[in-house]
Motif scaffolding. Structure first.
Motif, PDB file in Angstrom:
ATOM      1  N   ASP A 188       0.793  -1.220   0.000  1.00 40.19           N
ATOM      2  CA  ASP A 188       0.000   0.000   0.000  1.00 40.19           C
ATOM      3  C   ASP A 188       0.831   1.278   0.000  1.00 40.19           C
ATOM      4  OD1 ASP A 188      -1.905  -1.951   0.280  1.00 40.19           O
ATOM      5  OD2 ASP A 188      -2.505  -1.407   2.309  1.00 40.19           O
ATOM      6  N   SER A 189       1.783   1.382   0.927  1.00 40.82           N
ATOM      7  CA  SER A 189       2.466   2.664   1.095  1.00 40.82           C
ATOM      8  C   SER A 189       3.314   3.076  -0.117  1.00 40.82           C
ATOM      9  CB  SER A 189       3.302   2.664   2.373  1.00 40.82           C
ATOM     10  OG  SER A 189       4.201   1.582   2.421  1.00 40.82           O
ATOM     11  N   PRO A 190       3.987   2.161  -0.840  1.00 43.24           N
ATOM     12  CA  PRO A 190       4.675   2.617  -2.055  1.00 43.24           C
ATOM     13  C   PRO A 190       3.712   3.168  -3.106  1.00 43.24           C
ATOM     14  CG  PRO A 190       5.488   0.463  -1.367  1.00 43.24           C
ATOM     15  CD  PRO A 190       4.274   0.742  -0.545  1.00 43.24           C
ATOM     16  N   GLN A 321      -7.295  -5.191  -4.403  1.00 45.36           N
ATOM     17  CA  GLN A 321      -6.941  -5.603  -5.760  1.00 45.36           C
ATOM     18  C   GLN A 321      -6.525  -4.415  -6.620  1.00 45.36           C
ATOM     19  OE1 GLN A 321      -6.454  -8.766  -6.670  1.00 45.36           O
ATOM     20  NE2 GLN A 321      -6.879  -9.108  -4.493  1.00 45.36           N
ATOM     21  N   GLU A 322      -7.167  -3.268  -6.415  1.00 46.04           N
ATOM     22  CA  GLU A 322      -6.762  -2.070  -7.149  1.00 46.04           C
ATOM     23  C   GLU A 322      -5.345  -1.649  -6.758  1.00 46.04           C
ATOM     24  OE1 GLU A 322     -10.856   0.450  -7.857  1.00 46.04           O
ATOM     25  OE2 GLU A 322     -10.103   0.297  -5.798  1.00 46.04           O
ATOM     26  N   ILE A 323      -5.041  -1.744  -5.464  1.00 40.31           N
ATOM     27  CA  ILE A 323      -3.712  -1.363  -4.975  1.00 40.31           C
ATOM     28  C   ILE A 323      -2.655  -2.308  -5.539  1.00 40.31           C
ATOM     29  CG2 ILE A 323      -2.277  -1.177  -2.911  1.00 40.31           C
ATOM     30  CD1 ILE A 323      -4.879  -0.328  -1.405  1.00 40.31           C
ATOM     31  N   ILE A 324      -2.932  -3.604  -5.516  1.00 37.53           N
ATOM     32  CA  ILE A 324      -1.970  -4.581  -6.031  1.00 37.53           C
ATOM     33  C   ILE A 324      -1.758  -4.391  -7.536  1.00 37.53           C
ATOM     34  CG2 ILE A 324      -1.661  -7.037  -6.514  1.00 37.53           C
ATOM     35  CD1 ILE A 324      -2.778  -7.621  -3.746  1.00 37.53           C
ATOM     36  N   GLU A 326      -1.971  -1.613  -9.164  1.00 39.77           N
ATOM     37  CA  GLU A 326      -1.135  -0.427  -9.334  1.00 39.77           C
ATOM     38  C   GLU A 326       0.310  -0.709  -8.936  1.00 39.77           C
ATOM     39  OE1 GLU A 326      -1.019   3.978 -10.035  1.00 39.77           O
ATOM     40  OE2 GLU A 326      -1.772   2.117 -10.906  1.00 39.77           O
ATOM     41  N   ALA A 327       0.509  -1.522  -7.885  1.00 39.43           N
ATOM     42  CA  ALA A 327       1.868  -1.900  -7.485  1.00 39.43           C
ATOM     43  C   ALA A 327       2.572  -2.651  -8.611  1.00 39.43           C
ATOM     44  CB  ALA A 327       1.822  -2.746  -6.218  1.00 39.43           C
ATOM     45  N   ARG A 328       1.845  -3.505  -9.296  1.00 39.78           N
ATOM     46  CA  ARG A 328       2.437  -4.204 -10.448  1.00 39.78           C
ATOM     47  C   ARG A 328       2.791  -3.205 -11.548  1.00 39.78           C
ATOM     48  NH1 ARG A 328       1.878  -9.741 -10.170  1.00 39.78           N
ATOM     49  NH2 ARG A 328       0.257 -10.557  -8.762  1.00 39.78           N
ATOM     50  N   ARG A 329       1.903  -2.252 -11.800  1.00 38.35           N
ATOM     51  CA  ARG A 329       2.127  -1.301 -12.892  1.00 38.35           C
ATOM     52  C   ARG A 329       3.349  -0.424 -12.639  1.00 38.35           C
ATOM     53  NH1 ARG A 329       1.214   3.755 -14.705  1.00 38.35           N
ATOM     54  NH2 ARG A 329       0.474   4.503 -12.684  1.00 38.35           N
ATOM     55  N   ILE A 330       3.545   0.014 -11.388  1.00 37.31           N
ATOM     56  CA  ILE A 330       4.667   0.907 -11.087  1.00 37.31           C
ATOM     57  C   ILE A 330       5.912   0.124 -10.665  1.00 37.31           C
ATOM     58  CG2 ILE A 330       3.101   2.775 -10.478  1.00 37.31           C
ATOM     59  CD1 ILE A 330       3.783   2.282  -7.538  1.00 37.31           C
ATOM     60  N   ASP A 331       5.816  -1.216 -10.697  1.00 35.04           N
ATOM     61  CA  ASP A 331       6.973  -2.096 -10.513  1.00 35.04           C
ATOM     62  C   ASP A 331       7.491  -2.126  -9.075  1.00 35.04           C
ATOM     63  OD1 ASP A 331       8.647  -3.987 -11.612  1.00 35.04           O
ATOM     64  OD2 ASP A 331      10.191  -2.552 -12.183  1.00 35.04           O
ATOM     65  N   THR A 332       6.582  -2.011  -8.099  1.00 32.96           N
ATOM     66  CA  THR A 332       6.978  -2.205  -6.702  1.00 32.96           C
ATOM     67  C   THR A 332       6.455  -3.527  -6.136  1.00 32.96           C
ATOM     68  OG1 THR A 332       5.024  -0.977  -5.916  1.00 32.96           O
ATOM     69  CG2 THR A 332       7.071   0.274  -6.240  1.00 32.96           C
ATOM     70  N   PHE A 333       5.625  -4.237  -6.886  1.00 32.41           N
ATOM     71  CA  PHE A 333       4.967  -5.440  -6.379  1.00 32.41           C
ATOM     72  C   PHE A 333       5.968  -6.494  -5.935  1.00 32.41           C
ATOM     73  CE2 PHE A 333       3.407  -9.744  -7.008  1.00 32.41           C
ATOM     74  CZ  PHE A 333       2.222  -9.743  -6.307  1.00 32.41           C
ATOM     75  N   ASP A 334       6.954  -6.794  -6.767  1.00 35.27           N
ATOM     76  CA  ASP A 334       7.886  -7.886  -6.464  1.00 35.27           C
ATOM     77  C   ASP A 334       8.684  -7.607  -5.192  1.00 35.27           C
ATOM     78  OD1 ASP A 334       7.014  -9.264  -8.655  1.00 35.27           O
ATOM     79  OD2 ASP A 334       8.665  -8.655  -9.962  1.00 35.27           O
ATOM     80  N   ILE A 335       9.041  -6.360  -4.962  1.00 31.84           N
ATOM     81  CA  ILE A 335       9.771  -6.019  -3.735  1.00 31.84           C
ATOM     82  C   ILE A 335       8.856  -6.164  -2.527  1.00 31.84           C
ATOM     83  CG2 ILE A 335      11.031  -4.207  -2.500  1.00 31.84           C
ATOM     84  CD1 ILE A 335      11.803  -3.064  -5.234  1.00 31.84           C
ATOM     85  N   SER A 336       7.647  -5.651  -2.633  1.00 26.23           N
ATOM     86  CA  SER A 336       6.709  -5.730  -1.514  1.00 26.23           C
ATOM     87  C   SER A 336       6.364  -7.166  -1.157  1.00 26.23           C
ATOM     88  CB  SER A 336       5.425  -4.961  -1.849  1.00 26.23           C
ATOM     89  OG  SER A 336       5.685  -3.579  -1.987  1.00 26.23           O
ATOM     90  N   ALA A 337       6.438  -8.062  -2.131  1.00 23.68           N
ATOM     91  CA  ALA A 337       6.089  -9.470  -1.896  1.00 23.68           C
ATOM     92  C   ALA A 337       7.178 -10.226  -1.138  1.00 23.68           C
ATOM     93  CB  ALA A 337       5.802 -10.164  -3.219  1.00 23.68           C
ATOM     94  N   LEU A 338       8.362  -9.656  -1.013  1.00 28.50           N
ATOM     95  CA  LEU A 338       9.447 -10.338  -0.308  1.00 28.50           C
ATOM     96  C   LEU A 338       9.123 -10.471   1.178  1.00 28.50           C
ATOM     97  CD1 LEU A 338      12.510  -8.532  -1.946  1.00 28.50           C
ATOM     98  CD2 LEU A 338      11.727 -10.871  -2.391  1.00 28.50           C
TER      99      LEU A 338
END
Length: 408
Positions: A188-190, A321-324, A326-338
């Motif tokens: 969320d926060s990124p 789901q909207e947040i996730i 957007e996280a994929r679109r701006i390329d922060t998802f993979d880091i947040s998933a760690l």
């Protein structure tokens, strides 16, 4: 004038700023120069867009860097040619010859700002279209072409392009103020930070760790997220604040089901002090109304009561789901998933209240001596300048990795 490559950088919202237009545009140009990252860059102003060129970058790389700049709605690689119909047609054929993919249907779209040009828009489009048909044998489709050749006629030159790429939109970073984002390791926060940048806020970050009771994994994630977000704005500052001792003090002071809210109030108190110290005017969180128990309306109100600064919540109406997405679109998802040891889960009670009472929270904070907890957290805090290629930042992260983890 010979043909030359350039990029047309177009903006939308800035054009509506009236008397302040030039200030917004100057901020945008400063951010563009930073994003391009080379010394020799030529940026020329036109009505509603900017013409960008540099001998140090290929057109594709220049386009890529400009697409990260907040405030640009369209980024359009182009060829600049002399003020003749034949030059425009030759440029169009050259661009299409290198364009990947099967033979498409096409159309030529002409925008004529230079009214002194001898042909009308339709005449120039027909001239260029006929040349393309002779060269490639493609079919014209004016309603729904698979490929559009865009021709923009200025008073003294012509720009021809076949790619019209979306930019980030919004406002240039830094034109609406400075924010301090409470950056966790989650999704969320990124995203909240990104949405804040898109509205012109220059963002710094504060990350709370459970040290000395947790390992430094969350610190690495926070730095990685801040580093990833740095593509959208000039450099930022990341504050790392260990709050494990403060969380334990709140738990042993009888917070019970209010522990999570009490912790969040501690975070806001510390963040407010850091924000004022570093000229950040607002705080930003990734809260989404009702997403978890701590984000009910009553709990958000009780949390905000701990500080005087305005707290912005760009994701307040977004679902997970909207947040996730957007996280994929701006390329922060993979880091947040760690995986990491999130300080918010430290000392979490079996049940979290959905309706915290401010007077009861104040009693818990008084028993724990909240002012002393804030001072203790600030005394342990340190800052990292998030700047791509900074050896100093990497060294600070190595220091963080050497923190000892103590048992509860």
């Amino acid at each position: 004038m010979d043909a030359a490559t350039c990029v047309l950088a177009k903006f939308g919202e800035i054009a509506l700023k009236g008397r302040n237009h030039r200030w917004f545009e100057n901020t945008l140009i400063r951010n563009m120069r930073h994003a391009i990252g080379v010394r020799r860059v030529d940026i020329r102003r036109r009505g509603g867009f900017l013409i960008v060129s540099t001998p140090h970058l290929e057109s594709a790389e220049l386009t890529h860097r400009l697409r990260q700049v907040m405030g640009l709605t369209v980024v359009q690689p182009a060829v600049r040619v002399p003020f003749t119909a034949d030059a425009a047609a030759e440029a169009a054929v050259g661009l299409l010859r290198d364009h990947p993919g099967p033979s498409p249907t096409f159309a030529v779209r002409v925008r004529r700002r230079g009214k002194s040009f001898p042909l009308t828009s339709d005449q120039l489009a027909a001239h260029i279209g006929a040349r393309i048909c002779r060269e490639f044998g493609w079919t014209v489709d004016l309603r729904a072409p698979e490929l559009a050749v865009v021709v923009e006629v200025d008073p003294t030159e012509i720009f021809v392009s076949v790619d019209r790429l979306p930019g980030q939109g919004g406002l240039p970073v830094g034109c609406t103020g400075r924010a301090l984002v409470l950056l966790s390791g989650g999704y969320d926060s990124p995203v909240a930070a990104y949405r804040s940048m898109r509205r012109g806020l220059q963002c710094d970050y504060v990350h709370f760790t459970g040290a000395p009771y947790t390992d430094p994994a969350s610190t690495y994630k926070a730095y990685a997220l801040a580093y990833r977000l740095s593509r959208y704005q000039p450099r930022a500052r990341l504050h790392i604040v260990p709050v494990g001792r403060g969380q334990k003090a709140l738990a042993t002071s009888g917070s019970g089901p209010m522990q999570t809210i009490a912790q969040r109030r501690l975070y806001l108190r510390v963040a407010q002090r850091l924000a004022r110290r570093h000229d950040n005017q607002v705080l930003v969180t990734g809260d989404s109304l009702g997403q978890v128990a701590s984000q009910t309306l009553a709990n958000l109100a009780a949390t905000d009561g701990a500080c005087d600064l305005l707290v912005l919540r760009p994701l307040i109406g977004w679902d997970k789901q909207e947040i996730i997405a957007e996280a994929r679109r701006i390329d922060t998802f993979d880091i947040s998933a760690l995986p990491d040891e999130d300080c918010c889960r430290l000392f979490t009670p079996p049940e979290v209240t959905t309706r915290a009472v401010p007077t009861e929270l104040a009693e818990v904070e008084a028993r724990a001596d909240i002012d002393a907890l804030v001072e203790d957290a600030l005394a342990q805090a340190y800052s990292i300048v998030v700047n791509p290629g900074s050896a100093a930042a990497d060294g600070l992260l190595q220091d963080a990795a050497q923190q000892r983890v103590h048992p509860l």
